[in-house]
Design an enzyme around this catalytic site. Structure first.
Site, mmCIF file in Angstrom:
data_model
loop_
_atom_site.group_PDB
_atom_site.id
_atom_site.type_symbol
_atom_site.label_atom_id
_atom_site.label_comp_id
_atom_site.label_asym_id
_atom_site.label_seq_id
_atom_site.Cartn_x
_atom_site.Cartn_y
_atom_site.Cartn_z
ATOM 1 N N GLY A 40 0.818 -1.210 0.000
ATOM 2 C CA GLY A 40 0.000 0.000 0.000
ATOM 3 C C GLY A 40 0.850 1.258 0.000
ATOM 4 C CG HIS A 43 5.096 5.178 -4.952
ATOM 5 N ND1 HIS A 43 5.636 4.429 -5.981
ATOM 6 C CD2 HIS A 43 5.657 4.678 -3.809
ATOM 7 C CE1 HIS A 43 6.501 3.554 -5.480
ATOM 8 N NE2 HIS A 43 6.520 3.669 -4.167
ATOM 9 C CG HIS A 46 3.284 0.818 -5.380
ATOM 10 N ND1 HIS A 46 3.391 1.918 -4.563
ATOM 11 C CD2 HIS A 46 3.927 -0.186 -4.731
ATOM 12 C CE1 HIS A 46 4.067 1.610 -3.466
ATOM 13 N NE2 HIS A 46 4.410 0.332 -3.544
ATOM 14 N N GLY A 157 9.011 -4.800 -8.633
ATOM 15 C CA GLY A 157 9.895 -3.735 -9.102
ATOM 16 C C GLY A 157 11.372 -4.104 -8.954
ATOM 17 C CE LYS A 159 13.343 2.190 -3.866
ATOM 18 N NZ LYS A 159 12.847 1.549 -2.698
ATOM 19 C CG ASP A 160 11.945 -3.214 -3.014
ATOM 20 O OD1 ASP A 160 12.329 -2.845 -1.905
ATOM 21 O OD2 ASP A 160 11.053 -2.607 -3.653
ATOM 22 C CB ILE A 186 8.798 4.700 -11.347
ATOM 23 C CG1 ILE A 186 8.203 3.579 -12.203
ATOM 24 C CG2 ILE A 186 8.210 6.056 -11.715
ATOM 25 C CD1 ILE A 186 8.461 3.685 -13.693
ATOM 26 N NE ARG A 197 10.596 1.521 5.089
ATOM 27 C CZ ARG A 197 10.471 0.254 4.677
ATOM 28 N NH1 ARG A 197 10.806 -0.082 3.451
ATOM 29 N NH2 ARG A 197 10.017 -0.677 5.500
HETATM 30 P P1 AMP Z 1 6.217 -2.125 -1.526
HETATM 31 O O1 AMP Z 1 4.813 -1.632 -1.425
HETATM 32 O O2 AMP Z 1 7.246 -1.121 -1.158
HETATM 33 O O3 AMP Z 1 6.413 -3.472 -0.887
HETATM 34 O O4 AMP Z 1 6.465 -2.358 -3.077
HETATM 35 C C1 AMP Z 1 5.596 -3.175 -3.825
HETATM 36 C C2 AMP Z 1 6.214 -3.403 -5.171
HETATM 37 O O5 AMP Z 1 6.406 -2.158 -5.845
HETATM 38 C C3 AMP Z 1 7.583 -4.082 -5.086
HETATM 39 O O6 AMP Z 1 7.681 -5.046 -6.125
HETATM 40 C C4 AMP Z 1 8.524 -2.937 -5.311
HETATM 41 O O7 AMP Z 1 9.758 -3.318 -5.869
HETATM 42 C C5 AMP Z 1 7.735 -2.084 -6.291
HETATM 43 N N1 AMP Z 1 8.215 -0.692 -6.293
HETATM 44 C C6 AMP Z 1 8.383 0.108 -5.206
HETATM 45 N N2 AMP Z 1 8.913 1.290 -5.581
HETATM 46 C C7 AMP Z 1 9.083 1.236 -6.927
HETATM 47 C C8 AMP Z 1 9.613 2.144 -7.914
HETATM 48 N N3 AMP Z 1 10.065 3.347 -7.587
HETATM 49 N N4 AMP Z 1 9.656 1.734 -9.195
HETATM 50 C C9 AMP Z 1 9.201 0.498 -9.537
HETATM 51 N N5 AMP Z 1 8.702 -0.395 -8.665
HETATM 52 C C10 AMP Z 1 8.636 -0.043 -7.379
#
Ligand code: AMP
Length: 288
Positions: A40, A43, A46, A157, A159-160, A186, A197
């Site tokens: 959740g 942005h 996501h 993503g 990203k992680d 992104i 965060r």
């Molecule tokens: P999270 O909600 O932070 O657990 O992220 C959910 C998914 O969104 C994960 O697969 C992340 O790698 C992806 N994600 C988070 N930030 C970004 C970003 N800036 N660009 C692309 N994917 C992202």
């Protein structure tokens, strides 16, 4: 002019039973299904995953679950941003079909006793070293999401990046019939990777934060031009520290295994960084 909704608000289900009931007709019709797991506070990063899911499958399920087992005792679980109404608006705009939003009791009922213990890319001295138990929580919850939703593909993503490699390995090792796809990071205009965060950053910390991506870009370029990685990384660490960060790691690794990168020119490599500014820990990475 107010944006008119192109799509219906997606249905929200909270139990695995309701999820499976809601999907049973899709399953009968053999419609390809994509899953986008999230915590959740959505942005544009996501939403880019949801967009890719829409292109890759007929039906898109988004999960929203702030997973307690992947947070350490001194981490930000209780203050992690929760913005449900805004999330549902964004998912409506993006055209998600179904939102799975279990609570902790649904995922970890009384007597829950089975945690996965990933190794391989989950035991390479990157985030695993600084967040003990984190990838056990991630692998466990994602395996449960996969067996609950049973998607054909799941989108994560870059990203992680370490998480993505851990999940690819977990799905392969457990024979889970899900194709795991990575999607590009992104970024804000100044290069900072979008992250839920980032809302924690003070104005001064926000102004310093783009140094992470800047250093990654400069370092990748220098390494590609043939400069010795050790020297490049030492310079990069100094630059990041000088901007006010306490650095956990800046490392060059094999792009698939995340083992220390071999000195050859051919293998695909990834540069990864994690660093703290104020109370906020940021991560980023780039292909080399
Ligand atoms: P999270 O909600 O932070 O657990 O992220 C959910 C998914 O969104 C994960 O697969 C992340 O790698 C992806 N994600 C988070 N930030 C970004 C970003 N800036 N660009 C692309 N994917 C992202």
């Amino acid at each position: 002019m107010a944006k008119t909704a192109k799509h219906k608000r997606p249905r929200v289900v909270k139990s695995v039973k309701a999820l499976r009931d809601a999907m049973s007709d899709w399953r009968k019709r053999k419609l390809p299904i994509a899953l986008v797991p999230t915590m959740g506070a959505l942005h544009a990063g996501h939403i880019s995953l949801v967009d890719l899911a829409k292109k890759s499958a007929k039906k898109v399920v988004v999960s929203i679950f702030v997973n307690p087992t992947q947070f350490g005792p001194n981490e930000d679980f209780s203050r992690y941003p929760r913005t449900l109404e805004a999330d549902l608006d964004k998912l409506t705009q993006a055209g998600a079909d179904l939102v799975f939003m279990p609570d902790a009791k649904e995922m970890y009922p009384e007597g829950f006793s089975t945690m996965l213990t990933p190794s391989g890319p989950a035991a390479v001295g990157l985030d695993d070293k600084f967040r003990p138990g984190h990838f056990s929580g991630v692998a466990t919850v994602v395996a449960k999401l996969f067996t609950s939703v049973m998607p054909d593909i799941a989108i994560f993503g870059d990203k992680d990046y370490q998480q993505l490699q851990v999940i690819k390995t977990m799905a392969r090792d457990l024979h889970l019939p899900v194709k795991v796809i990575g999607a590009p990071v992104i970024r804000e205009k100044d290069g900072l990777a979008l992250s839920s965060r980032n809302v924690y950053l003070s104005a001064a910390d926000r102004a310093a934060a783009p140094i992470l991506h800047k250093t990654l870009k400069q370092s990748a370029k220098a390494i590609k031009q043939g400069e010795a990685a050790d020297a490049v990384l030492a310079r990069g660490r100094e630059q990041i520290a000088a901007a006010g960060f306490k650095i956990d790691y800046l490392e060059l690794r094999d792009a698939a295994t995340l083992a220390p990168a071999p000195e050859d020119k051919k293998s695909k490599k990834r540069l990864l960084v994690a660093a703290k500014i104020g109370n906020t820990r940021l991560i980023d990475n780039i292909a080399v």
